[in-house]
Scaffold this motif. Sequence first.
Motif, PDB file in Angstrom:
ATOM      1  N   LEU A   1      71.717  12.530  44.660  1.00 60.73           N
ATOM      2  CA  LEU A   1      70.746  13.622  44.680  1.00 60.73           C
ATOM      3  C   LEU A   1      69.716  13.468  43.574  1.00 60.73           C
ATOM      4  O   LEU A   1      70.027  13.010  42.481  1.00 60.73           O
ATOM      5  CB  LEU A   1      71.461  14.962  44.503  1.00 60.73           C
TER       6      LEU A   1
ATOM      7  N   THR B   1      83.365  11.601  35.429  1.00 64.82           N
ATOM      8  CA  THR B   1      84.737  12.069  35.590  1.00 64.82           C
ATOM      9  C   THR B   1      85.340  12.302  34.213  1.00 64.82           C
ATOM     10  O   THR B   1      84.757  11.927  33.196  1.00 64.82           O
ATOM     11  CB  THR B   1      85.566  11.040  36.373  1.00 64.82           C
TER      12      THR B   1
ATOM     13  N   GLY C   1      73.805  17.829  36.650  1.00 62.32           N
ATOM     14  CA  GLY C   1      75.041  17.090  36.868  1.00 62.32           C
ATOM     15  C   GLY C   1      76.163  17.426  35.912  1.00 62.32           C
ATOM     16  O   GLY C   1      77.217  16.803  35.946  1.00 62.32           O
TER      17      GLY C   1
ATOM     18  N   THR D   1      73.846  11.481  38.065  1.00 63.97           N
ATOM     19  CA  THR D   1      75.216  10.977  38.142  1.00 63.97           C
ATOM     20  C   THR D   1      76.166  12.019  37.570  1.00 63.97           C
ATOM     21  O   THR D   1      75.793  12.819  36.716  1.00 63.97           O
ATOM     22  CB  THR D   1      75.375   9.663  37.352  1.00 63.97           C
ATOM     23  N   LEU D   2      77.395  11.994  38.068  1.00 69.42           N
ATOM     24  CA  LEU D   2      78.452  12.869  37.577  1.00 69.42           C
ATOM     25  C   LEU D   2      79.450  12.028  36.813  1.00 69.42           C
ATOM     26  O   LEU D   2      79.729  10.899  37.205  1.00 69.42           O
ATOM     27  CB  LEU D   2      79.147  13.574  38.743  1.00 69.42           C
TER      28      LEU D   2
ATOM     29  N   SER E   1      81.145   6.994  35.640  1.00 71.70           N
ATOM     30  CA  SER E   1      79.980   7.620  36.274  1.00 71.70           C
ATOM     31  C   SER E   1      80.067   7.464  37.787  1.00 71.70           C
ATOM     32  O   SER E   1      80.379   6.393  38.288  1.00 71.70           O
ATOM     33  CB  SER E   1      78.694   6.977  35.778  1.00 71.70           C
ATOM     34  N   GLN E   2      79.764   8.551  38.490  1.00 69.32           N
ATOM     35  CA  GLN E   2      79.734   8.551  39.947  1.00 69.32           C
ATOM     36  C   GLN E   2      78.349   9.021  40.383  1.00 69.32           C
ATOM     37  O   GLN E   2      77.912  10.093  39.965  1.00 69.32           O
ATOM     38  CB  GLN E   2      80.791   9.514  40.507  1.00 69.32           C
TER      39      GLN E   2
ATOM     40  N   SER F   1      75.578  10.880  42.412  1.00 73.77           N
ATOM     41  CA  SER F   1      75.595  12.072  43.268  1.00 73.77           C
ATOM     42  C   SER F   1      74.769  11.839  44.528  1.00 73.77           C
ATOM     43  O   SER F   1      74.953  12.537  45.515  1.00 73.77           O
ATOM     44  CB  SER F   1      75.035  13.275  42.509  1.00 73.77           C
TER      45      SER F   1
ATOM     46  N   MET G   1      69.870  18.612  41.289  1.00 77.12           N
ATOM     47  CA  MET G   1      71.223  19.160  41.263  1.00 77.12           C
ATOM     48  C   MET G   1      71.413  19.894  39.950  1.00 77.12           C
ATOM     49  O   MET G   1      71.118  19.368  38.884  1.00 77.12           O
ATOM     50  CB  MET G   1      72.262  18.045  41.379  1.00 77.12           C
TER      51      MET G   1
ATOM     52  N   VAL H   1      79.429  19.071  34.639  1.00 84.57           N
ATOM     53  CA  VAL H   1      80.607  19.604  35.313  1.00 84.57           C
ATOM     54  C   VAL H   1      81.423  20.380  34.286  1.00 84.57           C
ATOM     55  O   VAL H   1      81.783  19.839  33.242  1.00 84.57           O
ATOM     56  CB  VAL H   1      81.469  18.478  35.927  1.00 84.57           C
TER      57      VAL H   1
ATOM     58  N   THR I   1      81.012  15.993  31.422  1.00 76.61           N
ATOM     59  CA  THR I   1      82.118  16.792  31.960  1.00 76.61           C
ATOM     60  C   THR I   1      82.860  17.473  30.838  1.00 76.61           C
ATOM     61  O   THR I   1      83.132  16.870  29.799  1.00 76.61           O
ATOM     62  CB  THR I   1      83.084  15.870  32.753  1.00 76.61           C
TER      63      THR I   1
END
Length: 74
Positions: A32, A22, A54, A19-20, A27-28, A30, A35, A56, A72
Amino acid sequence: RIGSGAIIANRKFNQTPITLKTLDGQSQPSGLEFMGALLGAFVRVGANAVLSPGTVVYPHTWIGSGVVLHGTHA
């Protein structure tokens, strides 16, 4: 620029989807299983730093030596 000995991992230890996050902490997914990290322009990563899957890193950010990052960073 990535310092010597830096590690950018591409698979989570527990092998769950990546998850990514912001900047506001949401949490968003991915979608995948594999990654690495997303690095913006002019990012510098210090020697022996570890970036989890993940991670960023926004442009013009400097990451110090020997740190372990996830999430992030701006």
